[in-house]
Motif scaffolding. Structure first.
Motif, short mmCIF file in Angstrom:
data_model
loop_
_atom_site.label_atom_id
_atom_site.label_comp_id
_atom_site.label_asym_id
_atom_site.label_seq_id
_atom_site.Cartn_x
_atom_site.Cartn_y
_atom_site.Cartn_z
N GLY A 29 -1.01 0.02 17.91
CA GLY A 29 -2.58 0.31 17.58
C GLY A 29 -3.01 -0.30 16.59
O GLY A 29 -4.28 -0.02 16.34
N PHE A 30 -2.60 -0.95 15.63
CA PHE A 30 -3.10 -1.25 14.00
C PHE A 30 -3.91 -3.17 14.32
O PHE A 30 -3.53 -3.46 14.50
CB PHE A 30 -1.44 -1.09 13.71
N ASN A 31 -5.12 -2.66 13.95
CA ASN A 31 -5.38 -4.28 14.05
C ASN A 31 -5.82 -4.58 12.90
O ASN A 31 -5.38 -4.16 11.36
CB ASN A 31 -7.14 -4.25 13.70
N LEU A 32 -4.73 -6.02 12.41
CA LEU A 32 -3.54 -6.52 11.59
C LEU A 32 -5.18 -8.00 11.71
O LEU A 32 -4.85 -8.26 9.49
CB LEU A 32 -2.73 -7.80 12.40
N ASP A 33 -6.40 -7.63 11.89
CA ASP A 33 -7.21 -8.88 11.78
C ASP A 33 -8.45 -7.88 10.42
O ASP A 33 -8.72 -8.55 9.52
CB ASP A 33 -7.85 -9.74 12.76
N SER A 34 -8.00 -6.66 10.43
CA SER A 34 -9.58 -5.94 9.54
C SER A 34 -8.54 -5.75 8.28
O SER A 34 -7.49 -5.38 8.32
CB SER A 34 -9.92 -4.93 10.23
N PHE A 35 -9.32 -6.07 7.17
CA PHE A 35 -8.78 -5.38 5.87
C PHE A 35 -9.63 -4.46 5.21
O PHE A 35 -8.98 -4.07 4.00
CB PHE A 35 -9.27 -7.16 4.93
N LYS A 36 -10.15 -3.78 5.80
CA LYS A 36 -11.25 -2.47 5.61
C LYS A 36 -10.31 -1.20 5.25
O LYS A 36 -9.37 -1.35 6.20
CB LYS A 36 -12.39 -2.36 6.37
N ASN A 37 -9.91 -0.75 4.20
CA ASN A 37 -9.31 0.07 3.99
C ASN A 37 -7.62 -0.02 4.47
O ASN A 37 -6.97 1.04 5.37
CB ASN A 37 -9.63 1.63 4.57
N ARG A 38 -7.22 -0.99 4.23
CA ARG A 38 -6.30 -1.38 4.62
C ARG A 38 -4.31 -0.80 4.41
O ARG A 38 -4.01 -0.67 5.46
CB ARG A 38 -5.95 -2.93 5.01
N GLU A 39 -4.84 -0.62 3.35
CA GLU A 39 -3.83 -0.46 2.29
C GLU A 39 -3.90 1.53 3.00
O GLU A 39 -2.45 2.32 3.37
CB GLU A 39 -3.55 0.46 1.19
N GLU A 40 -4.52 1.94 3.20
CA GLU A 40 -5.00 3.63 3.21
C GLU A 40 -4.42 3.56 5.09
O GLU A 40 -3.71 4.27 5.47
CB GLU A 40 -6.17 3.67 2.71
N ARG A 41 -5.06 2.62 5.46
CA ARG A 41 -4.35 2.53 7.35
C ARG A 41 -2.64 2.43 7.21
O ARG A 41 -1.89 3.27 8.22
CB ARG A 41 -4.97 1.43 8.41
N ILE A 42 -1.97 1.92 6.11
CA ILE A 42 -0.70 1.39 6.41
C ILE A 42 -0.73 2.46 6.23
O ILE A 42 0.69 3.16 6.86
CB ILE A 42 -0.29 0.44 5.44
N ASN A 43 -0.91 3.25 4.75
CA ASN A 43 0.21 4.79 4.53
C ASN A 43 -0.03 5.60 5.62
O ASN A 43 0.65 6.79 6.12
CB ASN A 43 -1.20 5.52 3.37
N THR A 44 -1.55 5.65 6.03
CA THR A 44 -1.54 6.95 7.17
C THR A 44 -0.40 6.11 8.76
O THR A 44 -0.30 7.63 9.14
CB THR A 44 -3.39 7.04 7.78
N GLY A 45 -0.77 5.07 9.01
CA GLY A 45 0.32 5.11 9.83
C GLY A 45 2.13 5.46 9.63
O GLY A 45 2.30 5.65 10.70
N VAL A 46 2.51 4.57 8.70
CA VAL A 46 3.42 5.22 8.43
C VAL A 46 3.48 7.03 8.48
O VAL A 46 5.00 7.20 8.54
CB VAL A 46 4.47 4.17 7.39
N LYS A 47 2.84 7.50 7.78
CA LYS A 47 3.31 8.78 8.50
C LYS A 47 3.01 9.78 9.34
O LYS A 47 3.76 10.17 9.71
CB LYS A 47 1.50 9.48 7.31
N GLU A 48 2.17 9.27 10.01
CA GLU A 48 2.14 9.60 11.53
C GLU A 48 3.37 8.86 12.49
O GLU A 48 3.59 10.24 12.95
CB GLU A 48 0.74 9.32 12.24
N ILE A 49 4.04 7.95 12.17
CA ILE A 49 4.85 7.42 12.02
C ILE A 49 6.32 8.29 11.82
O ILE A 49 7.18 9.44 12.45
CB ILE A 49 5.84 5.97 12.08
N LEU A 50 6.79 9.13 10.83
CA LEU A 50 7.16 9.35 10.29
C LEU A 50 7.37 11.30 10.57
O LEU A 50 7.82 11.90 9.94
CB LEU A 50 7.83 9.11 8.71
N ALA A 51 6.65 11.41 10.71
CA ALA A 51 5.27 12.91 10.53
C ALA A 51 6.66 12.97 12.03
O ALA A 51 6.75 14.71 12.47
CB ALA A 51 4.40 13.29 11.12
N GLN A 52 7.35 12.13 13.13
CA GLN A 52 8.64 12.61 13.91
C GLN A 52 9.94 12.36 13.42
O GLN A 52 9.97 12.86 14.66
CB GLN A 52 8.10 12.02 15.03
N TYR A 53 9.73 12.77 12.16
CA TYR A 53 11.32 12.82 11.83
C TYR A 53 11.53 13.63 10.51
O TYR A 53 10.43 13.99 10.20
CB TYR A 53 11.91 11.26 10.82
#
Length: 182
Positions: free
Chosen positions: A155-179
């Motif tokens: 569900g990551f919007n690849l065309d949006s550049f708004k807060n992109r680095e923050e969204r990548i960090n949050t996404g990786v954190k949410e995924i790895l929260a399950q490990y």
């Protein structure tokens, strides 16, 4: 008129909440693996070479994974216990927003007031097309050459550049929260 303002306010809040929604995350793992044996990591270089994102996002994703792995107590080494593979898949997404103010031939006809107006007026509709991304983080055991853990965020919007680095960090954190898996 008061009701229209309330409805308008509700619509704005609903759109903002939808825009702030996080990734849909899930994970799977090999139930025969003892994850306590893994203390060191590094990236699967062949996977990084195939990663289909721009250089800036690749750097951001690696930094986000590094940060989360170190927060989990892992150490990055040349000959690791576990290899991290990153994958990004893309698909075209179309979202259609419709406020639903049609209600047949009778109803509010913007600027013309209330009354009979077949085929006139109608609701507000907008169409948003963008590239949606699926982030995958796989853990591979270099000794057995097998996948041991698979995490994904969709569900990551690849065309949006708004807060992109923050969204990548949050996404990786949410995924790895399950490990590690329970």
């Amino acid at each position: 008129m008061k009701r229209m303002k309330q409805l308008g306010g509700f619509l704005v809040i609903a759109i903002l909440l939808a825009a702030c929604s996080s990734l849909r995350v899930a994970s799977d793992f090999d139930r025969e693996v003892n994850f306590n044996n893994y203390k060191t990591y590094n990236f699967y270089q062949k996977g990084l070479e195939k990663l289909e994102v721009n250089g800036i996002d690749k750097k951001r994703m690696i930094a986000a994974v590094d940060s989360e792995m170190q927060a989990k107590g892992f150490t990055k080494v040349e000959k690791p216990d576990i290899l991290v593979n990153l994958v990004v898949m893309k698909r075209e997404r179309t979202d259609i927003y419709d406020n639903g103010f049609y209600g047949g031939p009778w109803g509010w006809r913007g600027g013309w007031g209330w009354g009979w107006a077949p085929f006139w007026g109608g609701g507000l509709r907008s169409v948003d097309r963008y590239q949606e991304g699926l982030f995958i983080i796989d853990f591979l055991d270099p000794k057995t050459k097998m996948h041991v853990w698979h995490g994904r965020g969709d569900g990551f919007n690849l065309d949006s550049f708004k807060n992109r680095e923050e969204r990548i960090n949050t996404g990786v954190k949410e995924i790895l929260a399950q490990y590690p898996p329970n």
